[in-house]
Design an enzyme around this catalytic site. Structure first.
Site, PDB file in Angstrom:
ATOM      1  N   ARG A 125       0.846  -1.205   0.000  1.00 32.92           N
ATOM      2  CA  ARG A 125       0.000   0.000   0.000  1.00 32.92           C
ATOM      3  C   ARG A 125       0.876   1.249   0.000  1.00 32.92           C
ATOM      4  O   ARG A 125       0.546   2.255  -0.612  1.00 32.92           O
ATOM      5  CB  ARG A 125      -0.986  -0.001   1.187  1.00 32.92           C
ATOM      6  CG  ARG A 125      -1.835   1.245   1.230  1.00 32.92           C
ATOM      7  CD  ARG A 125      -3.161   1.147   2.014  1.00 32.92           C
ATOM      8  NE  ARG A 125      -3.180   0.212   3.091  1.00 32.92           N
ATOM      9  CZ  ARG A 125      -2.553   0.377   4.280  1.00 32.92           C
ATOM     10  NH1 ARG A 125      -1.864   1.469   4.505  1.00 32.92           N
ATOM     11  NH2 ARG A 125      -2.640  -0.556   5.204  1.00 32.92           N
ATOM     12  N   TYR A 141     -16.147  16.160 -16.154  1.00 36.89           N
ATOM     13  CA  TYR A 141     -16.562  14.760 -16.179  1.00 36.89           C
ATOM     14  C   TYR A 141     -17.640  14.558 -15.091  1.00 36.89           C
ATOM     15  O   TYR A 141     -17.472  15.020 -13.960  1.00 36.89           O
ATOM     16  CB  TYR A 141     -15.360  13.845 -15.922  1.00 36.89           C
ATOM     17  CG  TYR A 141     -15.780  12.423 -15.652  1.00 36.89           C
ATOM     18  CD1 TYR A 141     -16.573  11.733 -16.560  1.00 36.89           C
ATOM     19  CD2 TYR A 141     -15.420  11.777 -14.478  1.00 36.89           C
ATOM     20  CE1 TYR A 141     -17.003  10.441 -16.303  1.00 36.89           C
ATOM     21  CE2 TYR A 141     -15.843  10.472 -14.215  1.00 36.89           C
ATOM     22  CZ  TYR A 141     -16.642   9.818 -15.140  1.00 36.89           C
ATOM     23  OH  TYR A 141     -17.064   8.540 -14.882  1.00 36.89           O
ATOM     24  N   ASP A 192      -6.999  18.659 -14.517  1.00 29.44           N
ATOM     25  CA  ASP A 192      -7.320  17.314 -15.011  1.00 29.44           C
ATOM     26  C   ASP A 192      -6.869  17.286 -16.476  1.00 29.44           C
ATOM     27  O   ASP A 192      -7.498  17.880 -17.348  1.00 29.44           O
ATOM     28  CB  ASP A 192      -8.828  17.057 -14.872  1.00 29.44           C
ATOM     29  CG  ASP A 192      -9.225  15.643 -15.320  1.00 29.44           C
ATOM     30  OD1 ASP A 192      -8.482  15.042 -16.120  1.00 29.44           O
ATOM     31  OD2 ASP A 192     -10.288  15.165 -14.893  1.00 29.44           O
ATOM     32  N   LYS A 232      -7.529   6.216 -19.531  1.00 22.86           N
ATOM     33  CA  LYS A 232      -7.760   6.723 -20.883  1.00 22.86           C
ATOM     34  C   LYS A 232      -6.482   6.673 -21.717  1.00 22.86           C
ATOM     35  O   LYS A 232      -5.945   5.610 -21.931  1.00 22.86           O
ATOM     36  CB  LYS A 232      -8.364   8.128 -20.778  1.00 22.86           C
ATOM     37  CG  LYS A 232      -9.511   8.237 -19.777  1.00 22.86           C
ATOM     38  CD  LYS A 232     -10.674   7.373 -20.190  1.00 22.86           C
ATOM     39  CE  LYS A 232     -11.861   7.284 -19.271  1.00 22.86           C
ATOM     40  NZ  LYS A 232     -11.827   7.581 -17.898  1.00 22.86           N
TER      41      LYS A 232
HETATM   42  O1  P1T Z   1     -12.994   6.546 -14.648  1.00 17.46           O
HETATM   43  P1  P1T Z   1     -11.832   6.998 -13.794  1.00 17.46           P
HETATM   44  O2  P1T Z   1     -10.536   6.373 -14.170  1.00 17.46           O
HETATM   45  O3  P1T Z   1     -12.124   6.952 -12.336  1.00 17.46           O
HETATM   46  O4  P1T Z   1     -11.590   8.555 -14.168  1.00 17.46           O
HETATM   47  C1  P1T Z   1     -12.522   9.552 -13.925  1.00 17.46           C
HETATM   48  C2  P1T Z   1     -12.355  10.684 -14.914  1.00 17.46           C
HETATM   49  C3  P1T Z   1     -11.750  11.851 -14.506  1.00 17.46           C
HETATM   50  N1  P1T Z   1     -11.559  12.888 -15.353  1.00 17.46           N
HETATM   51  C4  P1T Z   1     -11.963  12.823 -16.638  1.00 17.46           C
HETATM   52  C5  P1T Z   1     -11.753  13.996 -17.535  1.00 17.46           C
HETATM   53  C6  P1T Z   1     -12.595  11.667 -17.117  1.00 17.46           C
HETATM   54  O5  P1T Z   1     -12.983  11.636 -18.392  1.00 17.46           O
HETATM   55  C7  P1T Z   1     -12.804  10.577 -16.234  1.00 17.46           C
HETATM   56  C8  P1T Z   1     -13.515   9.332 -16.667  1.00 17.46           C
HETATM   57  N2  P1T Z   1     -14.317   9.527 -17.793  1.00 17.46           N
HETATM   58  C9  P1T Z   1     -15.093   8.574 -18.405  1.00 17.46           C
HETATM   59  C10 P1T Z   1     -15.222   7.323 -17.953  1.00 17.46           C
HETATM   60  C11 P1T Z   1     -15.801   9.029 -19.616  1.00 17.46           C
HETATM   61  O6  P1T Z   1     -16.239   8.202 -20.437  1.00 17.46           O
HETATM   62  O7  P1T Z   1     -15.905  10.246 -19.793  1.00 17.46           O
END
Ligand code: P1T
Length: 384
Positions: free
Chosen positions: A46, A98, A172, A197
């Site tokens: 962790r 998001y 972000d 992503k």
């Molecule tokens: O899904 P996660 O890895 O927890 O990430 C969240 C997140 C944060 N910031 C942005 C700009 C994002 O696009 C996302 C996740 N977005 C999607 C799953 C989507 O399809 O837009």
């Protein structure tokens, strides 16, 4: 090193015990100690794991930071940043975010006494005007998800820091990736990614990342990560490191295909509006040109026939573009924000900024552009 070499070599070394060129997947929770407290730098996974360390070193180098932290998801990374704050502190965020970030702000952290305001970051003045003596964090998403709005990171950061140096600025950087923009170089304190992503790039893992270049802040974030526990596992760290090594070649094609798709859609008689910062008529095209090295692979658009029926017909008929949440993988995806990724935003809020039932978001992959255009063409044809 230049960026294209850094994605492959940045922060990497051969495995010290075997010389393995790729870091092994250290699938272990714990590490032997020769005497209490005497160990080889690892105690419990962790706190740190060698596969995660290799990835975090790569992440730090990519964003020109000194430290990076890999989390179990993008939202776990956002959660870590918010835990730096105390009840009563205020956060100013962009008005297009998001949906999951918005949900975390409103549904999780508001109840612990954090306050959030949302402003249109197209104009840095809106951010400055929203600052109060309680403001502790500015949360910038650019390009925004899903409307592809662009905030001037450097200008906002400079103006905020003039008001108070103790306000943190976080970006972000999920949509742009460090291939296109490097916010730490523009003065921000924290870069956040959904590494699910483009950094991972293959839609085979869920992961988040934070990058910083300040020792004290790094310590604080690492403490929170360790104490709260939302770490990335070794297998996912291995996959993300493998993915990141091709970020530059993938992004080059994402940008090329994204631009071609945006230009195709703009000319299509059935398309009402296209949201892509690379288009000259995008309201923040000039800032995007200054801030980004290219414009990425995310394109949103609306049909002229804004009925739910026409929109759904398009979404049900793409064949190369898979209808699915997420983005940034090698394969093309299509998403309906209102019912999928942004369903957690109340209708009234989303309508204010233009997230209507007719909005469609494309994550343009790295397939042959002819196949992508042909797919869009036949799905648009189906809407008659
Ligand atoms: O899904 P996660 O890895 O927890 O990430 C969240 C997140 C944060 N910031 C942005 C700009 C994002 O696009 C996302 C996740 N977005 C999607 C799953 C989507 O399809 O837009």
């Amino acid at each position: 090193m230049k960026f294209n070499s850094k994605v492959i070599h940045g922060g990497q070394m051969h495995d010290p015990s075997t010389g393995a060129v790729m870091p092994p997947i250290y699938q272990t929770s714990t590490y032997a100690q020769s005497s209490p407290g005497k160990h080889k730098g690892y105690e419990y996974s962790r706190a740190a794991n060698p596969t995660r360390t290799a990835l975090e070193n790569a992440f730090a180098v990519l964003e020109n930071g000194t430290h990076a932290f890999a989390f179990a998801s993008g939202l776990a990374a956002v959660d870590c940043v918010l835990r730096v704050l105390k009840p009563g502190d205020e956060v100013i965020a962009g008005d297009d975010l998001y949906g999951g970030s918005y949900r975390m702000f409103t549904k999780l952290f508001q109840q612990y006494g954090l306050r959030f305001s949302y402003v249109d970051m197209n104009d840095p003045k809106n951010v400055v005007n929203a600052i109060t003596d309680k403001t502790r964090l500015i949360w910038i998403e650019t390009p925004t998800n899903p409307l592809m709005k662009i905030a001037d990171i450097e200008e906002i950061t400079q103006q905020v820091k003039l008001v108070s140096n103790s306000i943190l600025v976080a970006v972000d950087n999920t949509f742009a990736t460090p291939y296109l923009q490097r916010p730490l170089d523009l003065g921000v304190d924290i870069v956040m990614h959904s590494a699910t992503k483009y950094l991972g790039g293959h839609s085979d893992l869920v992961m988040g990342a934070l990058m910083v270049k300040n020792e004290a802040l790094a310590k604080e974030l690492h403490f929170i990560q360790f104490a709260a526990g939302a770490i990335a596992g070794p297998m996912d760290a291995f996959l993300a490191l493998r993915g990141v090594k091709t970020l530059h070649v993938r992004m080059e094609r994402h940008c090329k295909n994204g631009k071609a798709v945006a230009e195709y859609l703009v000319k299509h008689p059935k398309v009402k509006e296209v949201y892509y910062p690379g288009l000259e008529n995008h309201p923040n095209h000039e800032i995007a040109k200054k801030q980004m090295d290219d414009f990425g692979g995310m394109v949103s658009f609306k049909l002229k026939d804004e009925s739910k029926e026409a929109t759904f017909t398009f979404l049900e008929n793409t064949k190369v573009f898979t209808l699915a949440e997420s983005l940034g993988g090698v394969e093309s995806l299509v998403n309906h924000p209102v019912t999928m990724t942004h369903a957690s935003i109340p209708e009234e809020e989303r309508l204010k900024i233009g997230i209507t039932d007719s909005l469609i978001r494309l994550s343009v992959g790295i397939e042959d552009i002819d196949d992508l255009i042909e797919d869009l063409e036949q799905a648009l044809d189906a809407t008659t």
